[in-house]
Design a protein around this motif. Structure first.
Motif, PDB file in Angstrom:
ATOM      1  N   THR A 180     -12.968   4.607  -8.297  1.00  0.00           N
ATOM      2  CA  THR A 180     -12.690   3.179  -8.118  1.00  0.00           C
ATOM      3  C   THR A 180     -13.190   2.378  -9.315  1.00  0.00           C
ATOM      4  O   THR A 180     -12.476   1.518  -9.849  1.00  0.00           O
ATOM      5  CB  THR A 180     -13.337   2.660  -6.823  1.00  0.00           C
ATOM      6  OG1 THR A 180     -12.835   3.409  -5.709  1.00  0.00           O
ATOM      7  CG2 THR A 180     -13.045   1.180  -6.610  1.00  0.00           C
ATOM      8  N   LEU A 181     -14.416   2.650  -9.753  1.00  0.00           N
ATOM      9  CA  LEU A 181     -14.964   1.960 -10.924  1.00  0.00           C
ATOM     10  C   LEU A 181     -14.105   2.239 -12.157  1.00  0.00           C
ATOM     11  O   LEU A 181     -13.807   1.330 -12.941  1.00  0.00           O
ATOM     12  CB  LEU A 181     -16.399   2.406 -11.171  1.00  0.00           C
ATOM     13  CG  LEU A 181     -17.455   1.885 -10.189  1.00  0.00           C
ATOM     14  CD1 LEU A 181     -18.796   2.555 -10.460  1.00  0.00           C
ATOM     15  CD2 LEU A 181     -17.591   0.364 -10.302  1.00  0.00           C
ATOM     16  N   ALA A 182     -13.717   3.492 -12.334  1.00  0.00           N
ATOM     17  CA  ALA A 182     -12.901   3.857 -13.502  1.00  0.00           C
ATOM     18  C   ALA A 182     -11.545   3.164 -13.464  1.00  0.00           C
ATOM     19  O   ALA A 182     -11.040   2.698 -14.495  1.00  0.00           O
ATOM     20  CB  ALA A 182     -12.723   5.375 -13.547  1.00  0.00           C
ATOM     21  N   PHE A 211     -14.116  -1.978  -1.821  1.00  0.00           N
ATOM     22  CA  PHE A 211     -13.628  -0.611  -1.665  1.00  0.00           C
ATOM     23  C   PHE A 211     -14.796   0.376  -1.610  1.00  0.00           C
ATOM     24  O   PHE A 211     -14.823   1.288  -0.778  1.00  0.00           O
ATOM     25  CB  PHE A 211     -12.708  -0.253  -2.836  1.00  0.00           C
ATOM     26  CG  PHE A 211     -11.250  -0.550  -2.593  1.00  0.00           C
ATOM     27  CD1 PHE A 211     -10.289   0.404  -2.852  1.00  0.00           C
ATOM     28  CD2 PHE A 211     -10.847  -1.777  -2.105  1.00  0.00           C
ATOM     29  CE1 PHE A 211      -8.936   0.149  -2.647  1.00  0.00           C
ATOM     30  CE2 PHE A 211      -9.509  -2.055  -1.898  1.00  0.00           C
ATOM     31  CZ  PHE A 211      -8.546  -1.094  -2.165  1.00  0.00           C
ATOM     32  N   ILE A 212     -15.773   0.187  -2.497  1.00  0.00           N
ATOM     33  CA  ILE A 212     -16.884   1.136  -2.593  1.00  0.00           C
ATOM     34  C   ILE A 212     -17.736   1.117  -1.334  1.00  0.00           C
ATOM     35  O   ILE A 212     -18.121   2.171  -0.802  1.00  0.00           O
ATOM     36  CB  ILE A 212     -17.717   0.834  -3.855  1.00  0.00           C
ATOM     37  CG1 ILE A 212     -16.899   1.190  -5.100  1.00  0.00           C
ATOM     38  CG2 ILE A 212     -19.034   1.606  -3.827  1.00  0.00           C
ATOM     39  CD1 ILE A 212     -17.500   0.698  -6.398  1.00  0.00           C
ATOM     40  N   VAL A 213     -18.038  -0.062  -0.824  1.00  0.00           N
ATOM     41  CA  VAL A 213     -18.803  -0.154   0.427  1.00  0.00           C
ATOM     42  C   VAL A 213     -18.052   0.542   1.554  1.00  0.00           C
ATOM     43  O   VAL A 213     -18.631   1.306   2.345  1.00  0.00           O
ATOM     44  CB  VAL A 213     -19.084  -1.631   0.788  1.00  0.00           C
ATOM     45  CG1 VAL A 213     -19.646  -1.739   2.197  1.00  0.00           C
ATOM     46  CG2 VAL A 213     -20.046  -2.253  -0.216  1.00  0.00           C
ATOM     47  N   ARG A 218      -8.683  -4.700  -9.474  1.00  0.00           N
ATOM     48  CA  ARG A 218      -9.513  -5.717 -10.118  1.00  0.00           C
ATOM     49  C   ARG A 218     -10.996  -5.382  -9.950  1.00  0.00           C
ATOM     50  O   ARG A 218     -11.415  -4.964  -8.860  1.00  0.00           O
ATOM     51  CB  ARG A 218      -9.261  -7.092  -9.505  1.00  0.00           C
ATOM     52  CG  ARG A 218      -7.934  -7.717  -9.809  1.00  0.00           C
ATOM     53  CD  ARG A 218      -7.885  -9.150  -9.311  1.00  0.00           C
ATOM     54  NE  ARG A 218      -8.289  -9.275  -7.911  1.00  0.00           N
ATOM     55  CZ  ARG A 218      -8.418 -10.434  -7.261  1.00  0.00           C
ATOM     56  NH1 ARG A 218      -8.170 -11.590  -7.895  1.00  0.00           N
ATOM     57  NH2 ARG A 218      -8.775 -10.463  -5.982  1.00  0.00           N
ATOM     58  N   PRO A 219     -11.806  -5.543 -11.003  1.00  0.00           N
ATOM     59  CA  PRO A 219     -13.243  -5.291 -10.864  1.00  0.00           C
ATOM     60  C   PRO A 219     -13.873  -6.055  -9.700  1.00  0.00           C
ATOM     61  O   PRO A 219     -14.757  -5.524  -9.020  1.00  0.00           O
ATOM     62  CB  PRO A 219     -13.803  -5.753 -12.216  1.00  0.00           C
ATOM     63  CG  PRO A 219     -12.680  -5.522 -13.176  1.00  0.00           C
ATOM     64  CD  PRO A 219     -11.429  -5.853 -12.404  1.00  0.00           C
ATOM     65  N   GLU A 261      -9.733  -1.763 -20.247  1.00  0.00           N
ATOM     66  CA  GLU A 261      -9.140  -3.072 -20.023  1.00  0.00           C
ATOM     67  C   GLU A 261      -9.283  -3.424 -18.544  1.00  0.00           C
ATOM     68  O   GLU A 261      -8.816  -2.675 -17.678  1.00  0.00           O
ATOM     69  CB  GLU A 261      -7.663  -3.043 -20.424  1.00  0.00           C
ATOM     70  CG  GLU A 261      -7.002  -4.398 -20.416  1.00  0.00           C
ATOM     71  CD  GLU A 261      -5.580  -4.337 -20.962  1.00  0.00           C
ATOM     72  OE1 GLU A 261      -5.113  -5.363 -21.473  1.00  0.00           O
ATOM     73  OE2 GLU A 261      -4.956  -3.255 -20.882  1.00  0.00           O
ATOM     74  N   ALA A 262      -9.934  -4.526 -18.242  1.00  0.00           N
ATOM     75  CA  ALA A 262     -10.141  -4.929 -16.847  1.00  0.00           C
ATOM     76  C   ALA A 262      -8.802  -5.076 -16.140  1.00  0.00           C
ATOM     77  O   ALA A 262      -7.878  -5.709 -16.639  1.00  0.00           O
ATOM     78  CB  ALA A 262     -10.920  -6.236 -16.785  1.00  0.00           C
ATOM     79  N   SER A 263      -8.707  -4.478 -14.963  1.00  0.00           N
ATOM     80  CA  SER A 263      -7.466  -4.530 -14.207  1.00  0.00           C
ATOM     81  C   SER A 263      -7.236  -5.913 -13.614  1.00  0.00           C
ATOM     82  O   SER A 263      -8.178  -6.627 -13.256  1.00  0.00           O
ATOM     83  CB  SER A 263      -7.498  -3.500 -13.071  1.00  0.00           C
ATOM     84  OG  SER A 263      -6.332  -3.581 -12.281  1.00  0.00           O
ATOM     85  N   MET A 264      -5.980  -6.267 -13.473  1.00  0.00           N
ATOM     86  CA  MET A 264      -5.591  -7.522 -12.819  1.00  0.00           C
ATOM     87  C   MET A 264      -4.903  -7.257 -11.481  1.00  0.00           C
ATOM     88  O   MET A 264      -4.408  -8.174 -10.839  1.00  0.00           O
ATOM     89  CB  MET A 264      -4.642  -8.312 -13.730  1.00  0.00           C
ATOM     90  CG  MET A 264      -5.231  -8.685 -15.077  1.00  0.00           C
ATOM     91  SD  MET A 264      -6.635  -9.815 -14.917  1.00  0.00           S
ATOM     92  CE  MET A 264      -5.785 -11.309 -14.401  1.00  0.00           C
TER      93      MET A 264
END
Length: 234
Positions: free
Chosen positions: A178-180, A198-200, A191-192, A115-118
């Motif tokens: 982070t992706l998970a 964050f990843i960068v 949120r996606p 479920e995509a995070s909000m």
């Protein structure tokens, strides 16, 4: 130490990342269920995460190195301890494992498996915090391997436990995690749309940690390294 084939190493990375994310997401759900106090919920999320890292690095480290983190795998590729192919496969295993971890945690709490995070986590301060989190994590790993190899599981677990509290972002410090977490609309979510920032920042912090430690503690000969390690084990 025995050498494990690539298939087993990849499975160890997948399994370890899955269990790590299961712990992060699952403990966040449990904490939020048990209390409305955000600080107490964060503590309930922090302690299991630090504890599981000690366990996972101890039991899976001898097999795969227990990276569970694409930024860490890239650091070891830069050290020429992983080939380009191995690094790519490690990262794929970590991402797949992380997503499975979210699904496992959600399944245990009767939530939609994905479920995509909000949960909004964005902005310069958050990105800077993630760079600092990854910087410290990589420095801890490299210094631990160099000077106190047997303590690495505890060093990493304790560092992440501390970083949950001293960073504004609560120290994701891991692109696969982070992706998970972007697929979990729970306490641990992000949120996606916020995940790329964050990843960068995590990769930038990991690179900075690698460069600084390389300067601070330049490589030594295998013979000298063996002397240091034997002294640490005495």
């Amino acid at each position: 130490m025995p050498t494990f084939d690539l298939r087993r190493r990849l499975f160890a990375e997948l399994l370890g990342t899955a269990l790590l994310v299961t712990t992060v997401v699952g403990s966040g759900i449990m904490a939020e269920t048990l209390t409305k106090d955000v600080a107490l919920a964060l503590l309930g999320n922090t302690l299991p995460t630090g504890a599981i890292l000690v366990v996972l690095i101890t039991v899976l480290g001898p097999i795969s190195g227990a990276h569970f983190n694409p930024a860490v795998s890239i650091v070891f590729a830069l050290k020429r301890e992983l080939s380009t192919r191995e690094t790519a496969l490690y990262i794929i295993a970590q991402i797949v494992g992380g997503i499975l971890g979210t699904m496992i945690a959600h399944g245990m709490f009767a939530l939609p498996l994905l479920e995509a995070s909000m949960k909004i986590r964005t902005g310069g301060a958050q990105w800077f915090a993630e760079a600092i989190a990854a910087f410290g994590l990589v420095a801890t790993i490299l210094a631990g391997i160099r000077f106190q190899q047997s303590a690495v599981p505890w060093l990493v677990g304790l560092y992440i436990t501390a970083a949950y509290w001293f960073t504004a972002s609560t120290s994701f410090a891991n692109p696969a995690v982070t992706l998970a977490r972007s697929l979990s609309d729970t306490f641990a979510g992000i949120r996606p749309v916020d995940a790329p920032g964050f990843i960068v920042a995590q990769f930038a912090g990991a690179l900075a940690g690698t460069l600084l430690f390389r300067w601070l503690s330049p490589p030594i000969s295998k013979e000298a390294e063996a002397v240091v390690l034997s002294h640490n084990h005495d």
